[in-house]
Design an enzyme around this catalytic site. Structure first.
Site, PDB file in Angstrom:
ATOM      1  N   ASN A  23       7.020   3.092   2.884  1.00 19.81           N
ATOM      2  CA  ASN A  23       7.547   4.429   3.095  1.00 19.81           C
ATOM      3  C   ASN A  23       6.484   5.321   3.735  1.00 19.81           C
ATOM      4  O   ASN A  23       5.427   5.501   3.139  1.00 19.81           O
ATOM      5  CB  ASN A  23       7.981   5.032   1.751  1.00 19.81           C
ATOM      6  CG  ASN A  23       8.783   6.305   1.936  1.00 19.81           C
ATOM      7  OD1 ASN A  23       9.277   6.586   3.019  1.00 19.81           O
ATOM      8  ND2 ASN A  23       8.888   7.074   0.879  1.00 19.81           N
ATOM      9  N   HIS A  82       0.480  -3.126  -5.142  1.00 25.43           N
ATOM     10  CA  HIS A  82       1.556  -3.212  -6.139  1.00 25.43           C
ATOM     11  C   HIS A  82       1.471  -4.542  -6.863  1.00 25.43           C
ATOM     12  O   HIS A  82       1.192  -5.574  -6.250  1.00 25.43           O
ATOM     13  CB  HIS A  82       2.929  -3.102  -5.469  1.00 25.43           C
ATOM     14  CG  HIS A  82       3.276  -1.710  -5.051  1.00 25.43           C
ATOM     15  ND1 HIS A  82       3.393  -0.664  -5.942  1.00 25.43           N
ATOM     16  CD2 HIS A  82       3.523  -1.185  -3.829  1.00 25.43           C
ATOM     17  CE1 HIS A  82       3.701   0.447  -5.279  1.00 25.43           C
ATOM     18  NE2 HIS A  82       3.782   0.161  -3.994  1.00 25.43           N
ATOM     19  N   HIS A 114       0.686   9.481   7.450  1.00 29.56           N
ATOM     20  CA  HIS A 114       1.451   8.361   8.029  1.00 29.56           C
ATOM     21  C   HIS A 114       2.599   8.739   8.976  1.00 29.56           C
ATOM     22  O   HIS A 114       3.759   8.485   8.693  1.00 29.56           O
ATOM     23  CB  HIS A 114       1.977   7.426   6.929  1.00 29.56           C
ATOM     24  CG  HIS A 114       2.545   8.085   5.700  1.00 29.56           C
ATOM     25  ND1 HIS A 114       3.513   9.047   5.747  1.00 29.56           N
ATOM     26  CD2 HIS A 114       2.253   7.898   4.395  1.00 29.56           C
ATOM     27  CE1 HIS A 114       3.804   9.425   4.513  1.00 29.56           C
ATOM     28  NE2 HIS A 114       3.048   8.750   3.682  1.00 29.56           N
ATOM     29  N   HIS A 122       3.396  14.416   2.946  1.00 27.96           N
ATOM     30  CA  HIS A 122       4.231  13.213   3.115  1.00 27.96           C
ATOM     31  C   HIS A 122       5.572  13.736   3.627  1.00 27.96           C
ATOM     32  O   HIS A 122       6.371  14.265   2.855  1.00 27.96           O
ATOM     33  CB  HIS A 122       4.358  12.496   1.764  1.00 27.96           C
ATOM     34  CG  HIS A 122       5.388  11.411   1.709  1.00 27.96           C
ATOM     35  ND1 HIS A 122       5.063  10.095   1.478  1.00 27.96           N
ATOM     36  CD2 HIS A 122       6.733  11.446   1.844  1.00 27.96           C
ATOM     37  CE1 HIS A 122       6.182   9.366   1.480  1.00 27.96           C
ATOM     38  NE2 HIS A 122       7.209  10.165   1.684  1.00 27.96           N
ATOM     39  N   ASP A 176      -3.151   4.081   4.014  1.00 26.91           N
ATOM     40  CA  ASP A 176      -2.073   4.116   3.018  1.00 26.91           C
ATOM     41  C   ASP A 176      -2.083   2.822   2.190  1.00 26.91           C
ATOM     42  O   ASP A 176      -1.022   2.283   1.851  1.00 26.91           O
ATOM     43  CB  ASP A 176      -0.706   4.344   3.663  1.00 26.91           C
ATOM     44  CG  ASP A 176       0.364   4.751   2.643  1.00 26.91           C
ATOM     45  OD1 ASP A 176       0.018   4.934   1.449  1.00 26.91           O
ATOM     46  OD2 ASP A 176       1.545   4.883   3.031  1.00 26.91           O
ATOM     47  N   ASN A 218      -1.104  10.242  -6.879  1.00 27.76           N
ATOM     48  CA  ASN A 218       0.074   9.770  -7.626  1.00 27.76           C
ATOM     49  C   ASN A 218      -0.270   8.666  -8.619  1.00 27.76           C
ATOM     50  O   ASN A 218       0.313   7.590  -8.615  1.00 27.76           O
ATOM     51  CB  ASN A 218       1.183   9.304  -6.668  1.00 27.76           C
ATOM     52  CG  ASN A 218       0.767   8.134  -5.798  1.00 27.76           C
ATOM     53  OD1 ASN A 218      -0.416   7.888  -5.595  1.00 27.76           O
ATOM     54  ND2 ASN A 218       1.744   7.415  -5.286  1.00 27.76           N
ATOM     55  N   ARG A 227      -4.653   3.576  -7.874  1.00 28.44           N
ATOM     56  CA  ARG A 227      -3.809   3.208  -9.040  1.00 28.44           C
ATOM     57  C   ARG A 227      -4.430   3.452 -10.408  1.00 28.44           C
ATOM     58  O   ARG A 227      -3.795   3.193 -11.419  1.00 28.44           O
ATOM     59  CB  ARG A 227      -3.362   1.741  -8.970  1.00 28.44           C
ATOM     60  CG  ARG A 227      -2.599   1.357  -7.706  1.00 28.44           C
ATOM     61  CD  ARG A 227      -1.306   2.138  -7.554  1.00 28.44           C
ATOM     62  NE  ARG A 227      -0.518   1.644  -6.432  1.00 28.44           N
ATOM     63  CZ  ARG A 227       0.193   2.435  -5.639  1.00 28.44           C
ATOM     64  NH1 ARG A 227       0.217   3.744  -5.837  1.00 28.44           N
ATOM     65  NH2 ARG A 227       0.906   1.938  -4.654  1.00 28.44           N
TER      66      ARG A 227
HETATM   67 ZN   LIG Z   1       3.237   8.765   1.687  1.00 27.83          ZN
END
Ligand SMILES: [Zn+2]
Length: 425
Positions: A276, A307, A230, A177, A303, A90, A60
């Site tokens: 996800n 959050h 995943h 992904h 993963d 990301n 993050r």
């Molecule tokens: Zn993913």
């Protein structure tokens, strides 16, 4: 540099022995070692594993330091027995340039708790429109070898082909992904009996399986390395089995939560279970466990997706997908696989280190090997208390569950990052 003499430890499940750690490496192994200058740790009943390696971590930083930082995520990783993590791209800004991957890499070195290996984005801004500067990231100080738009699928087959072609030159790997975006529009959970009952839009298994099928064919055509993030469905396992039998250079990961939890959890409407790809059925869980034992799935990857409270403690439909994983992964693996230490070492350390090309990691403790290792107490149990986690976030699906196994100590190049179950700093 302090020397450590670890007494009476089972190395990857073997007969008890002593390990002498000196100058960053395992200096000696054997029963009854003597080292008057060393700090002695009595490890009776403990198992030494090569330090765990996570191929799929969301740290993050930069951008959402309220949810996690490189340092807090590194501490969580060390407490989970990890000595290296691969940080997904990301972030905000996205890790799609040499500048950003070097920033993350530098922050990891400054924290000094695990080796942080940045993953670079495949496409600019994860937008799926044009390739990012893969070569510049590979040539940077961070020496990026894994590229992924994780969170998003590289849905455009032509871009995926070009990405695979590009990384072949430096033996890089594209980590996909796998989610056909048109098939998952508005999806809230696994498409099946439970989603029908709850009236929630489903995320069908075929959306994952179709992309994996396409991409193993592309990887075979190009002759490049492909990694599937995943894996969550029984059908994906069959596609992977077929591809591996054909000799396609494909590897795959499964998360702890997909090995343990099912879509029935959605009936609680507790967004901590929103992830996800989504939690699937008991039949999928059984297929994933079998595939992991057999090797069709190569590794366990967390993963780890921290959050902030406002992104998670809200209505299911608005909650961000993802759950914490670093501090509980080994316990879940132990729960699912039992004390198969060689298998656990392979799936959680050796194989991920090989896929990521991380020198000095994924090596069983032996003379001359860098002292990246973790000590596990398999007889201990722990109750997961979210408030006690080192992560800045609290979104663990295992809150107040009693899990087997406890990480007692972790060493990074001979220096303890965890001692007596607590972070050293
Ligand atoms: Zn993913």
């Amino acid at each position: 540099m302090t020397a450590y003499l670890i007494r009476n430890v089972s190395v990857v499940g073997g007969a008890p022995t002593d390990l002498l750690i000196r100058d960053g490496v395992v200096a000696e192994t054997g029963a009854g070692l003597a080292a008057p200058d060393a700090t002695v740790l009595d490890a009776t009943g403990l198992v030494a594993l090569p330090g765990l390696v996570d191929l799929h971590t969301h740290l993050r930083e930069p951008g959402r330091e309220d949810a996690e930082t490189v340092e807090s995520g590194s501490r969580a990783a060390a407490l989970g027995g990890y000595t290296a993590v691969c940080a997904m791209a990301n972030t905000s800004p996205v890790a799609d340039t040499a500048g950003v991957v070097e920033q993350v890499w530098r922050l990891g070195r400054e924290a000094g708790l695990v080796d942080v290996q940045p993953i670079g984005a495949v496409t600019v801004g994860l937008a799926g429109e044009r390739l990012a500067e893969l070569g510049a990231m590979a040539d940077s100080a961070a020496r990026v070898r894994i590229f992924s738009d994780d969170g998003h699928c590289v849905a455009d087959p032509k871009l995926m082909r070009r990405a695979l072609e590009y990384v072949k030159a430096f033996d890089g790997v594209i980590a996909q992904h796998a989610e056909e975006p048109r098939l998952t529009e508005g999806a809230q959970m696994h498409e099946g009996e439970v989603s029908t009952r709850l009236g929630l839009t489903g995320w069908p298994a075929v959306a994952e399986e179709a992309i994996i099928a396409r991409d193993v064919l592309l990887a075979e055509h190009v002759g490049s390395r492909l990694h599937i993030c995943h894996v969550s469905t029984a059908g994906s396992v069959e596609v992977l089995r077929h591809a591996k039998a054909r000799g396609v250079k494909v590897t795959a990961e499964v998360t702890p939560h997909h090995l343990l939890l099912t879509d029935e959890k959605a009936t609680t409407y507790d967004p901590v279970y929103k992830v996800n790809p989504p939690l699937r059925t008991a039949a999928d869980v059984a297929a994933l466990r079998a595939a992991l034992a057999e090797g069709v799935i190569d590794i366990v990857a967390t993963d780890h997706a921290p959050h902030a409270v406002e992104d998670k403690e809200c209505e299911w439909a608005y909650a961000r997908p993802g759950m914490l994983g670093l501090e509980t992964a080994l316990s879940i693996a132990l729960d699912v696989l039992g004390p198969q230490w060689d298998l656990i070492a392979e799936r959680m350390s050796r194989a991920p280190a090989r896929i990521a090309g991380l020198d000095g990691h994924g090596l069983d403790p032996a003379p001359g090997v860098p002292a990246n290792l973790t000590l596990v107490d398999p007889a201990a149990h722990r109750v997961v208390e979210p408030a006690e986690l080192a992560s800045r976030s609290r979104n663990t699906p295992y809150a107040r569950m009693t899990l087997p196994g406890r990480i007692v100590a972790t060493f990074l190049r001979g220096e303890p990052t965890v001692l007596d179950g607590k972070a050293v700093r």
